[in-house]
Each structure stands twice: as structure tokens, then as C-alpha cells.
Design an enzyme around this catalytic site. Structure first.
Site, PDB file in Angstrom:
ATOM      1  N   ASP A  67      40.709-131.670 -35.136  1.00 50.92           N
ATOM      2  CA  ASP A  67      40.651-132.911 -34.210  1.00 50.92           C
ATOM      3  C   ASP A  67      39.165-133.177 -33.653  1.00 50.92           C
ATOM      4  O   ASP A  67      38.260-132.215 -33.976  1.00 50.92           O
ATOM      5  CB  ASP A  67      41.602-132.620 -33.339  1.00 50.92           C
ATOM      6  CG  ASP A  67      41.264-131.327 -32.304  1.00 50.92           C
ATOM      7  OD1 ASP A  67      40.458-130.362 -32.568  1.00 50.92           O
ATOM      8  OD2 ASP A  67      42.168-130.750 -31.477  1.00 50.92           O
ATOM      9  N   ASN A 136      50.019-126.841 -22.275  1.00 45.87           N
ATOM     10  CA  ASN A 136      51.171-127.949 -22.259  1.00 45.87           C
ATOM     11  C   ASN A 136      51.828-127.765 -23.693  1.00 45.87           C
ATOM     12  O   ASN A 136      52.987-128.605 -24.087  1.00 45.87           O
ATOM     13  CB  ASN A 136      50.923-129.137 -22.070  1.00 45.87           C
ATOM     14  CG  ASN A 136      50.135-129.875 -23.018  1.00 45.87           C
ATOM     15  OD1 ASN A 136      49.375-129.231 -23.792  1.00 45.87           O
ATOM     16  ND2 ASN A 136      49.544-131.089 -22.605  1.00 45.87           N
ATOM     17  N   HIS A 138      50.640-128.190 -26.484  1.00 45.17           N
ATOM     18  CA  HIS A 138      49.660-129.273 -27.744  1.00 45.17           C
ATOM     19  C   HIS A 138      48.930-128.442 -28.595  1.00 45.17           C
ATOM     20  O   HIS A 138      48.554-127.276 -28.427  1.00 45.17           O
ATOM     21  CB  HIS A 138      48.832-130.273 -27.067  1.00 45.17           C
ATOM     22  CG  HIS A 138      47.509-129.564 -26.707  1.00 45.17           C
ATOM     23  ND1 HIS A 138      46.921-130.088 -25.339  1.00 45.17           N
ATOM     24  CD2 HIS A 138      46.682-128.775 -27.242  1.00 45.17           C
ATOM     25  CE1 HIS A 138      45.456-129.727 -25.335  1.00 45.17           C
ATOM     26  NE2 HIS A 138      45.643-128.942 -26.270  1.00 45.17           N
ATOM     27  N   GLU A 143      49.670-134.031 -28.120  1.00 48.32           N
ATOM     28  CA  GLU A 143      50.245-133.794 -26.786  1.00 48.32           C
ATOM     29  C   GLU A 143      51.729-133.853 -26.856  1.00 48.32           C
ATOM     30  O   GLU A 143      52.378-134.457 -27.811  1.00 48.32           O
ATOM     31  CB  GLU A 143      49.487-134.874 -25.870  1.00 48.32           C
ATOM     32  CG  GLU A 143      48.118-134.896 -25.933  1.00 48.32           C
ATOM     33  CD  GLU A 143      47.504-133.821 -24.841  1.00 48.32           C
ATOM     34  OE1 GLU A 143      48.122-132.639 -24.515  1.00 48.32           O
ATOM     35  OE2 GLU A 143      46.557-134.106 -24.217  1.00 48.32           O
TER      36      GLU A 143
HETATM   37  C1  GLP Z   1      41.801-127.784 -27.297  1.00 44.92           C
HETATM   38  C2  GLP Z   1      42.009-128.395 -28.674  1.00 44.92           C
HETATM   39  C3  GLP Z   1      42.863-127.502 -29.289  1.00 44.92           C
HETATM   40  C4  GLP Z   1      43.023-126.119 -28.669  1.00 44.92           C
HETATM   41  C5  GLP Z   1      43.393-126.254 -27.160  1.00 44.92           C
HETATM   42  C6  GLP Z   1      43.337-124.963 -26.341  1.00 44.92           C
HETATM   43  O1  GLP Z   1      41.201-128.875 -26.486  1.00 44.92           O
HETATM   44  N1  GLP Z   1      42.093-129.636 -28.915  1.00 44.92           N
HETATM   45  O2  GLP Z   1      42.628-127.396 -30.697  1.00 44.92           O
HETATM   46  O3  GLP Z   1      43.791-125.131 -29.343  1.00 44.92           O
HETATM   47  O4  GLP Z   1      42.771-127.299 -26.588  1.00 44.92           O
HETATM   48  O5  GLP Z   1      42.092-124.925 -25.973  1.00 44.92           O
HETATM   49  P1  GLP Z   1      41.425-123.349 -25.373  1.00 44.92           P
HETATM   50  O6  GLP Z   1      41.472-122.433 -26.500  1.00 44.92           O
HETATM   51  O7  GLP Z   1      40.269-123.795 -24.860  1.00 44.92           O
HETATM   52  O8  GLP Z   1      42.434-122.876 -24.429  1.00 44.92           O
END
Ligand code: GLP
Length: 244
Positions: A67, A136, A138, A143
Site C-alpha cells: 500500500d 482495528n 486492517h 479498513e
Molecule cells: C499501517 C499499514 C499496514 C500495517 C498497519 C500496522 O499503516 N498500512 O500495512 O500493517 O498499519 O502498523 P504498525 O505496524 O505500525 O502497527
């Protein structure tokens, strides 16, 4: 679904890095889907360290990114492209021809997203997709509410995600949209490898284990995949109650 419960935060990251290295060693032409987020930072550190130590070459691999934010320059210091260039591409000497980024700055983003999907297929599909998880539920930026057959598309970020990621954009407005591989796109990868660390992920990990194909928690769709491995550290796994 296979769950790997590790003894420490460090071990969890090392286990994931080890699995990536194993994949590349056994199949040097692997197509790898890269993820970002704080969770993946120690994984990439361990990957770079171990790859250098054991002289593993990534020169025949291809990479795709999960992404990217929409509305910031690809060169922005908090873009996922910059994240991956700094932590993976440059340290491992991976050439820019080896990686394809989600076309988040394209003028016709819908058409470009379709082309992105086609370039994944043309590469033979993703062999190993790395994934973190949002509080959440995702995955990528799919989302809650995302459908199991969703494809690469522009998505609106939820309050929970904006809150979780706002520290990456100190002193400026955080992007509210992103381009993300869809859940359907992710499910086409041959292997899925998710890492969850820290207490803030404990509740969602428990939820995943107890729910199936639940649109309110996108990660539950991954359980249908026949090669889905979830690695947790003791904190993220603290609410798991696996019956023996
Ligand atoms: C991000 C990304 C995801 C990631 C998630 C968790 O913003 N889009 O690919 O797995 O949110 O992030 P973190 O590892 O900082 O908790």
C-alpha cells in the site's frame, strides 16, 4: 492457519526475517510482497543483518508493495516508498527495476491500480506476502467494511488508523486516503506471513482467532488461506487461549 507464539519481541521479528530468508534461499526468484509499519522495522533490521551475514542474494527476486498513501509525494519522508527504500532496498542493494510500487500518484489512479494488479500477475503472482495488522484488524489499508474479494483501490482511512499513524506526520496534516492491495489481491499470494507485536494488537489477535470472514475485521478473511502463518510476540499473543 499456523500460529507461531514466540518468547520475545526480538524473537518474533527474527522468526519472520528467517522465514523470508528461507524463502529466498529455496526459491531465489521469489516474488515478495512487502509491508510497512512499526511492526516491520525490526524484521527488516534482522533481515538485512542476517542476509549480509549469510550472503543471501536478492538479485533475482521481485518485490511489490502492499500500500501507499495518496496525496503525498512518493519522495515524502513518511511515504511507504521512502520507508522501504531506506530499510530494505538500499541496505540490501535491491535495484529499482526489481520493485513495483502502488501507483498512488497516478492521474488515472483507477486504471493504474488495474495495471498494478496486472503487473503482479505478469510476475507470476506473489510467493510470500508480508503483513502487519492494524488495531482495528486492517490489513494493508483494507479498513473494516472491506470485502473479501476487494482489489487494489483507493481507500479512505478510518479514525483509528489516522490516530495510530499520525506520529509519522509531525507538524503536518496526515493523508486521509491510501491505495491498497485489496483483500482478494492479498489472498492470491501463495503464502501469507503476518506479524503482530505489542499489547495494542492483543485484542485484535484474539478476535481473529474467534471470528471468520467478518467484514468488521478484515484480517479474519486470511484464515481461509491454506498457507497463512501468524507470528506473535508474548504481548500480542497474551489473550490467545489455544485449547490443548
Ligand atoms: C499501517 C499499514 C499496514 C500495517 C498497519 C500496522 O499503516 N498500512 O500495512 O500493517 O498499519 O502498523 P504498525 O505496524 O505500525 O502497527
Amino acid at each position: 492457519m499456523k500460529i507461531v507464539q514466540t518468547e520475545s519481541y526480538e524473537e518474533a521479528s527474527e522468526v519472520v526475517a528467517g522465514m523470508i530468508l528461507e524463502k529466498v534461499l529455496s526459491h531465489p526468484e521469489s516474488v515478495i510482497g512487502l509491508a510497512t509499519g512499526k511492526t516491520m522495522e525490526p524484521v527488516y533490521e534482522a533481515l538485512v543483518r542476517e542476509a549480509k551475514k549469510s550472503e543471501v542474494s536478492f538479485e533475482s527476486c521481485r518485490f511489490f508493495m502492499l500500500d501507499e498513501y495518496v496525496g503525498i509525494s512518493p519522495d515524502h519522508k513518511s511515504s511507504f516508498r521512502t520507508y522501504i527504500q531506506d530499510r530494505v532496498l538500499r541496505p540490501l542493494g535491491i535495484k529499482k527495476e526489481q520493485i513495483t510500487f502502488p501507483p498512488a500518484s497516478a492521474v488515472d489512479i483507477k486504471a493504474a491500480a488495474q495495471e498494478y494488479e496486472e503487473s503482479i500477475k505478469a510476475a507470476g503472482g506473489i510467493d510470500l506476502q508480508l503483513l502487519g495488522i492494524g488495531r482495528n484488524g486492517h490489513i494493508g489499508f483494507n479498513e473494516p467494511g472491506s470485502l473479501g474479494d476487494s482489489r487494489t483501490r483507493v481507500v479512505e482511512l478510518t479514525e483509528s488508523t489516522l490516530e495510530a499513524n499520525k506520529s509519522e506526520f509531525p507538524g503536518e496534516k496526515m493523508p486521509t486516503m491510501a491505495l491498497s492491495m485489496g483483500i482478494g489481491t492479498i489472498l492470491e499470494a501463495k503464502n501469507l506471513l503476518m506479524l503482530a507485536t505489542g499489547e495494542s494488537k492483543a485484542e485484535v489477535i484474539k478476535y481473529i482467532l474467534n471470528h471468520h470472514e467478518d467484514v468488521s475485521c478484515p484480517a479474519t478473511f486470511l484464515k481461509e488461506h491454506s498457507h497463512f502463518t501468524l507470528v506473535v510476540d508474548p504481548s500480542a499473543g497474551s489473550k490467545i487461549n489455544l485449547k490443548i
